[in-house]
Design a protein around this motif. Sequence first.
Motif, short mmCIF file in Angstrom:
data_model
loop_
_atom_site.label_atom_id
_atom_site.label_comp_id
_atom_site.label_asym_id
_atom_site.label_seq_id
_atom_site.Cartn_x
_atom_site.Cartn_y
_atom_site.Cartn_z
N PHE A 82 35.64 94.49 76.84
CA PHE A 82 34.97 94.41 75.47
C PHE A 82 35.80 94.66 74.39
N CYS A 83 35.43 94.55 73.66
CA CYS A 83 36.41 95.03 72.42
C CYS A 83 35.79 96.10 71.91
N MET A 84 37.18 97.19 71.62
CA MET A 84 36.45 97.95 71.28
C MET A 84 35.74 98.55 69.77
N SER A 85 36.08 97.93 68.96
CA SER A 85 35.61 97.71 67.52
C SER A 85 34.63 96.51 67.50
N CYS A 86 34.56 95.13 68.33
CA CYS A 86 33.75 94.61 67.33
C CYS A 86 32.58 93.82 68.92
N GLY A 87 32.91 94.52 70.29
CA GLY A 87 32.68 94.64 71.07
C GLY A 87 32.79 92.76 71.57
N SER A 94 44.85 91.69 73.59
CA SER A 94 44.03 92.09 71.65
C SER A 94 43.02 91.07 71.69
N CYS A 95 41.91 91.69 71.20
CA CYS A 95 40.92 90.81 70.55
C CYS A 95 40.82 89.68 69.54
N PRO A 96 40.81 87.88 70.40
CA PRO A 96 40.93 87.05 69.72
C PRO A 96 40.20 86.85 68.24
ZN LIG Z 1 37.45 92.68 68.72
#
Ligand SMILES: [Zn+2]
Length: 106
Positions: A82-87, A94-96
Motif C-alpha cells: 500500500f502506498c504510504m501517502s495515498c493508501g 513507485s505508486c502509479p
Molecule cells: Zn500513492
Amino acid sequence: MNTSDKQFLSNSLKRIFVYLGIALTISFLVPFPASFVIIIITVFTISFMRRKMITKNTGINIKGMFGSTSSRPYEYSHVKYFCMSCGYQHKEASCPKCGSKMKRIG
Ligand SMILES: [Zn+2]
C-alpha cells in the motif's frame, strides 16, 4: 510415481539377484563355514555402500526441495503493498497514482 515404483521394484530384484549370484559364487569357491562368513560380510558391505549412495542422493533431493521453496513467486503474489501517502494498493516500485516510493506491506 508408477514408473519410479517399477524402477524401485526392478532395482530391488536386481539387487537380490546380485546378492544370490555373489552368494552362489562364494559358496562354490570357498568351503561352507568360511563362505557363509564371507557372504555375510559382502552383503553387509554392499548394502552399506548402497545406503551411503542413497543418503547422498536424498541430500541432493532435499537441497532441490529447499531451492524450489525459497524461490517464492507464490508467496510474493500474496503480499500486498500500500502506498504510504495515498493508501493505494499496488505492486510497482513507485505508486502509479501519486508516484510516491514509500509503501507498506499489508
Ligand atoms: Zn500513492
